[in-house]
Design an enzyme around this catalytic site. Sequence first.
Site, PDB file in Angstrom:
ATOM      1  N   LYS A  96      13.938  91.249  57.759  1.00  0.00           N
ATOM      2  CA  LYS A  96      14.651  91.638  56.552  1.00  0.00           C
ATOM      3  C   LYS A  96      13.998  92.877  55.955  1.00  0.00           C
ATOM      4  CE  LYS A  96      16.387  89.388  52.323  1.00  0.00           C
ATOM      5  NZ  LYS A  96      16.401  88.117  51.569  1.00  0.00           N
ATOM      6  N   SER A 154      20.418  86.676  49.661  1.00  0.00           N
ATOM      7  CA  SER A 154      20.166  88.070  49.979  1.00  0.00           C
ATOM      8  C   SER A 154      19.807  88.312  51.438  1.00  0.00           C
ATOM      9  CB  SER A 154      19.015  88.572  49.104  1.00  0.00           C
ATOM     10  OG  SER A 154      17.826  87.842  49.379  1.00  0.00           O
ATOM     11  N   SER A 200      18.315  82.209  49.089  1.00  0.00           N
ATOM     12  CA  SER A 200      18.680  83.389  49.869  1.00  0.00           C
ATOM     13  C   SER A 200      18.471  83.308  51.373  1.00  0.00           C
ATOM     14  CB  SER A 200      17.929  84.616  49.339  1.00  0.00           C
ATOM     15  OG  SER A 200      18.463  85.020  48.108  1.00  0.00           O
TER      16      SER A 200
END
Length: 572
Positions: free
Chosen positions: A114, A193, A217
Site C-alpha cells: 500500500k 482505504s 480499511s
Amino acid sequence: MRATFCVFVVALAAIVVGCSRAPAINSQEAMDRDLMEVTIPQLEAFYSSGKYTVTDVVRWYAARIEKYNGIYRAIQNLDLPGALATASREDVDAARNDSGFVRGPMWGVPIVTKANTSVKGLITTDGWKGYTIAGHELVAPKDATIVAKLRAAGAVIIGQTNMPDFAASDTNRSTAYGRTGNAYDVRFSPGGSSGGTVTAVTSNFVLLGNGTDTGNSIRMPAATSSVVGVFPTRGLVSIAGIAPLDWLLDNTGPIARDVTDTAIALGVMAGEDPLDPRTVGSAAKAQPGPYTQYLKADALKGKRFGVPVIVLDGAGIPFQGMPASETPAEVKKDTEAARLPLQPDTREAFMKALDGLRAAGATVVFDDSILFDSFAVTVGRVGTVPYIREGTEKFLAEFGPPQYHSAEDYQKAVGSPLPFTIIGGKDPNAPKDRRTVTQAVFESDPQAEANVLGPRRKALEAYSEVLDRLHLDGLVYPATQMPPPDETMEQDGKISGGPHSATGWVNMIGVPAVVVPGGFYSSGLPFGLEISARLWKDGDLLGWAYAYEQATHHRRPPVLVEKGLLPAPVRK
C-alpha cells in the site's frame, strides 16, 4: 559452460532464459491457465519443477497490469525494473542450485504494498499529492519493517497501490492518483482505504499485498472484492515505516485470494520490532507459527459465534472515538452522526452467509446482550485524536526524506503545513463552536488514562465478558453495512463516500478479525463475512476462516474489461 553462459545472460539482461527447465516456451494460454488465481503453494510447485522462472511470473503479472490498470487504477506506482531485478537475482540463485540455496516461504511471490508503506527508494505518497511535489517527494530512506521481512522471505515487490489521502476515507479516491474502481464493476467502490490492494489482488495483478486498517480499511475493502483480509491482534505485526493516520488505532495485515496465502504472509510479517513498542513481548502472547498449522477443514466443528447487536443496529461509534474533554452535548451529537443502520440487502446476504458457517459445524448465537448499546458507549470513549500528531512526527523522524523529519521541517521545506488530518489542529469542516483538540504526547499525558487506556480496558473487558458468559469462541457479522455503492451517480443527494462499516470497535480494542468471501449480492457484487476472536488467537481465527472457505468456496474471480470509466492517464 552452458550454466555459466546462462548466468551471464541473466545478470546482463535481467531475464532468466531457463537454465533449469526444458527449452520449450510456455504458451500464453498455458500461463493464463496456470497463474490465474494461483496460490503460493501452487507457485512454489511451478518453481520447483522448473516450469516457470520468477521472471516469467513477474512478466505475466506485469502484462495484466499494463492491460487493465488504466481502467481500474489499482497500482499507483509500478516498479517493474525493481521487480525484474529481484526476479533475476532469485532466478540466478535457483539456477546455481548450490547446497546452501533455500527458498523462503514467499520466494518468487509477486506482491504489492500500500502507498503508505515505506519501500526504500520509492515515494511514500500516502495517497496525498503533497508528498509528491517535485523536489520535495517523500522518498523512503529504508524499508518499513514488514517490507524488510517480506523481502527476506523472497517476495518480489511489483509496486505500490492507490489509496485515499492518508487512508482517511471509506472509498478509494486519491489526490495523488485518482479513483480506484471495483474489479467486479468499475463503476462501483472497492472500499477504502486499502481499495487499491484489494482491486490489485482480486484482479490477479499480483498474488497478494498488504493493507492498513485504522477503522475498517483492510476488512471493508476485502468484503467488496471477494478476497481475504486479516486484521491481526494489534502488536502481532509492526507498523514501523507505515505513514500513520492514527497510530493508536492503525494496524497492517495481508490481503490475498485465499486463507492459506494470508496465513503464510502473516507468519512472515509477524514478530517483535524495537521500532514498534506495541510488538514487544508479543512472541510470548501469540499463538506460535507457522499459521498454516491451524488451517483444518474441521476447525469450525463445535465452535460458537455470537452476532453483535451494535453491527445489526448500526450503533454510533465515531471514528477515532471521543476524548474525555468532549461535553455531553458533543458526545450526543457525534454518536448520532455515527449511526449507520444495516441495509436490508446486506442483512439478507449476511443471513445466507451464516448457512455456510452452520454447515461447517458451528453454532450461531443471536442474543440482545451481545455488544449492545452500552458497549458502544464504552468503546466510543476511546478517544485517540489528541495523539495523532505524535504518530506523524515519529514516522517522519525515522522514515522521512532528508529534507524533512518533522511536520515543522515539512512546512519549512514546502511552504505549507501538513493537513490537520495527520497532525491535529482545527478541522475546517467542524462546526465553528467545536473546540480544537489539543495535541499531546501519549506516553506522558496525564489524560491518556481517561482518553484511551481506561475506556479501552473497559471495552475489552466487556468484549471478553460476553464471550465467557455465552461460551462463545468469537463473533461474526457483516464486514460492511451496505453493498458497494455506485460512484458514478448521486445517492441520497451526493456521491457516495464508500460502502462504510460498523467495525471500528475492533481497532479500538485491538482484537484480531478476518474477512472471508461470503457470497454475492444479486447485483453480482461481493459480500464479505467478518469473524473476530480473542486477543492473540490469530491462529484459531485463520483456522475458522479456512474451514468456512473450504465449506463454501464462495470466491469467483471478476471478469475485467479493457475499456471503462477510468481511462488511462496521458503520460508526458
